[in-house]
Write an enzyme that holds these catalytic residues in place. Sequence first.
Site, PDB file in Angstrom:
ATOM      1  N   GLY A   1       0.843  -1.009  -0.137  1.00  0.00           N
ATOM      2  CA  GLY A   1      -0.209   0.093   0.302  1.00  0.00           C
ATOM      3  C   GLY A   1       0.887   1.382   0.053  1.00  0.00           C
ATOM      4  CE1 TYR A   2       5.613   0.706   0.949  1.00  0.00           C
ATOM      5  CE2 TYR A   2       7.016   1.866  -0.562  1.00  0.00           C
ATOM      6  CZ  TYR A   2       6.783   1.350   0.586  1.00  0.00           C
ATOM      7  OH  TYR A   2       8.304   0.647   1.225  1.00  0.00           O
TER       8      TYR A   2
ATOM      9  CD  GLU B   1      15.089  -8.022  -4.848  1.00  0.00           C
ATOM     10  OE1 GLU B   1      14.281  -9.004  -3.820  1.00  0.00           O
ATOM     11  OE2 GLU B   1      15.336  -8.391  -5.481  1.00  0.00           O
TER      12      GLU B   1
ATOM     13  CG  ASN C   1      12.300   3.527 -16.406  1.00  0.00           C
ATOM     14  OD1 ASN C   1      12.609   3.291 -15.231  1.00  0.00           O
ATOM     15  ND2 ASN C   1      13.038   2.610 -17.280  1.00  0.00           N
ATOM     16  CD  GLU C   2      10.660   9.286 -17.048  1.00  0.00           C
ATOM     17  OE1 GLU C   2       9.665   8.658 -17.026  1.00  0.00           O
ATOM     18  OE2 GLU C   2      10.958   8.417 -19.247  1.00  0.00           O
TER      19      GLU C   2
END
Lengths: 398, 371
Positions: free
Chosen positions: A127-128, A244, A384-385
Site C-alpha cells: 500500500g504505497y 531488492e 524511469n524519469e
Amino acid sequence: MDLSFSPEEEEFRREVQSFLRDKLPQSLSGKVRTGKRLTKQDYEQWHAILNERGWLAHHWPVDYGGPGWTVGQSAIFDEETALAHAPRIIPFGVSMLGPVLIRYGSEEQKRHWLPRILDGTDWWCQGYSEPGAGSDLASLKCAAVRDGDHYVVNGQKTWTTLGQYADMIFCLVRTSSEGKKQEGISFLLIDMKTPGVEVRPIILLDGEHEVNEVFFSDVRVPVENLVGEENRGWTYAKYLLTYERTNIAGVGVSMAAFRELKAIASRQKKNGRPLLEDPLFVARLARLEIDLENMKTTNLRVLAAAGKGAAPVAESSMLKIRGTEIRQEITSLMRRALGPYAQPFVSEALDEGYEGEAVGPEYAAPVSADYFNNRKLSIFGGSNEVQREIITKAILEL
Amino acid sequence: MDFSYSEDRQMVADILARYVQQRYPMETRHRISGSGMGWSPDHWAALAEMGIAGMLFPQTGGGFGGGGFDIALVFDQIGRGLIVEPFLGVLMAGHALILAGGQEELVGEVIAGTKLLAFAHEEADSRYDPAAISCVARKAGDDWMLTGGKAVVPQVQAADRIVVSARISGSAGEAAGISLFLVEAGCAGLSVRAYPMIDGGRGGELALAGARATLLSDNGFAIIEQAIAAGTVALCWEAIGIMDELKAQTLEYLRTRTQFGAPIGKFQALQHRMATVALEIEQARSAAINAAAALESDHAVRERAVSAAKYTIGRVGTLVAEEAIQLHGGIGMTWELPLSHYAKRLTMIGHQLGDEDYHLERFASLGRAVA
C-alpha cells in the site's frame, strides 16, 4: 579482474538446475513458457516448493531462514529459474516486507510475521501509491490517527498488485502533517479482513485484473502493527525500495525472453526467408543482445560492490532504467516479429485447459497483451524519469 | 568474480596516472600533438623506462603483461591524459610480431623503448574489413617486394619498422593469401605522406612500389585478427578513460555554471541528459570489461565480445562527446577548453578499427556462425 564464476558457484548452478528438473512442475513451467495466466494457487505452489528447499527468501540473513548465498549464487539462481520458466517469486512478503521487518521490526513482529511469509500463511500486498501520490510518493494522504490501542485509518491506496488475493497489506500512512512531508509517514501492517477495508479491481489495458484500489474507512489497526517508530516510515520505505537489488535489472527474465524472441524470429517468415535473416530485424536483435550482455556485467559489478558493503544508489537506478528498457524492447520486437498476427487476441486462449484452435502461430497468443502490460515497467517502482532524478542527485551532489 | 585490478596492476596504473598528471599536462600534450613529429621521443623513452611498453606484451614475447586487462589499464590512462604517443601501433605490430615469431630481438628493443613500430593494414577501400586487402607481395630472391597502398596509419612517422599486410595469392575480400611482412622505415620503394589528425597526433598514407620486405607469416589473417582484437580492446579502454574525464568535467560545469540564478545542474532537462550519459558510460565500461576478459578466449567468444564492445563504444562514445559539448554550451565549442579535445578523440575512436555499424553487423554474423 575475473568475470568467471568460481568452481563452487558452477557446482551450485548444477545443483539449481537439478533441483529445477526434479521439483519445478511442468504444469507451472509450461504455463510460464507459453504465456498462460497463473493462478494464486500456482504461485503458492511454487513458493511452497522453494520454501521446502530453503530457497524462497534467498536474500534474508541465515538467522532468519535465508540460505546465506553469495551475490554470485543469487545471480545464478535468478538466471536458472528464469531460463527454466519458473514462476516469479511474488515479491511483496519475501523481498519487500521481510527485509524491512528484519531490519526495523520488533522481535515479536519478526517472530510472528516472518515464518508466515515463508510458509504462505499470509499473502502480502503493498500500500504505497495513492491517486494523488505517484512519483511524488511522500505527498501521500491516507491517514492513521491514534485512538487508544489502535490506529484508525482513512484513505485510499491504488495500483495494489494482486491485492485481490491478499491477506495483509503493508501501508505507508500519514501520522503527522507537521514539518517536512517525509517526516510524517508511518509504516503500518493492516489485515485485509478488518471491517472498513474494501478492494475494487482496476482492469488494465490488456483486459487483466492485476491491480486494485484499496479503500480504508475507519479501519482499526492494533498499535503493535506499527513497524519501527511513528513518523519514521519514509526511511523504512526507502530501505525497502533499494533493498531488492538483485532482481532490479531482471537479467534472468530478459535472458529467457530474448531466447523466446529468437525462436519466434526463426519461425516467422519475411520474403520467404526466416525473419532471423532479415538485415533490419537482425540489427535490432543484435543491438538488444549487446545491451543485454553489457547489462549482465553491469549487474554483476553492482552486486559485487554491494557484496563489499557499498550502497549503489545511482547504479541501482541505472539498472532499473536499462533493465526495463531491455525487457520492453524484447516485448516490442516480439510484437513486431508477429506481423499481422500481433492483432488477434483470444483472451480465453491464455487460460489453463483452453482447447480452441490457435489463431496464427500458437506462440502469438500472449505476445501483444504482454507487450502492452509491460509498458508498466518504466512506470512502476519509481518511473524511469524519477530514476534519472535519483542518478543526478547522487552524482551531481547539488 | 572480482572486478578490481590485482595489486601489481593497480600499482602500474597509479604510476602511469601520476606520470600523466605531472609530466603530460594539456599544454604539453598540445605542443607534442601539433609538432611536426606528432609524438615525443623523450616521453616515449621515459614511459618505456617505466615499463609501460612491456605491459602491452606477454611474457612469452619478453614483456610482463599483454593480457586484456594489462592493455586496459594502460589505455585507460592514455585516454585520461589524451596521450598522442604511438602506443596503438606498437601494441598491434608488437602482438603481430610475437604471434608470427622469429623477431625476439626487435620485440626486445620495442619493450626497451629503443625501436618503434607501426601497423599498416587497412587500405583506402577496405573500410574496416580485414580481408579486403589488395596490396600485393612478390618474391624477390630471399626477400619480398610489396606493391600497393596503406591508409591512415596512426603515427607511422614514429616507426622504425612497419608491419605491413599484403597478398601472396587471392584477391580483396579473401582471408586466404593475406600475409604479414616487416618493412624498414625509409627503405627504397616506400613513400609516406604524413599529415595531422583532427584529434591530435599524426597519421600517414603509405605508397609501396616494390618496397623490400621480410616475410613474417604467410598465414597472416589469423594474426591480423588477433592484433586487431588487442587494438580494439585498447581503443575501447582509451575511450573509457576519455568518457570518465568528460563526465567529470561536465558534472563540474553543471555544478558551477550559473544561469537564471541557479547552477545549471538544477535544471531537469540537463539532469536527465546527464543521467543518461552516466548510465551509458557504465554500460560501455561493462562492454569493455567483457572484451578485455575475452581477449584470450577462443575465436568465436573473443570476436563477439570485441565487436559487442566496439559497437557499444562507438554508440556511447558519440553520445558522450556530443552531450558533453551540448551541456557545456558555447564554451564547449572552444579550443581552449580541454573538453573539446577529449570529445574529438572520443569521436575519432569510432573511426578506428571498425565503427558502430560495422561491428553491429559483424556481431550478428558471428552469432549466425555460432548458431
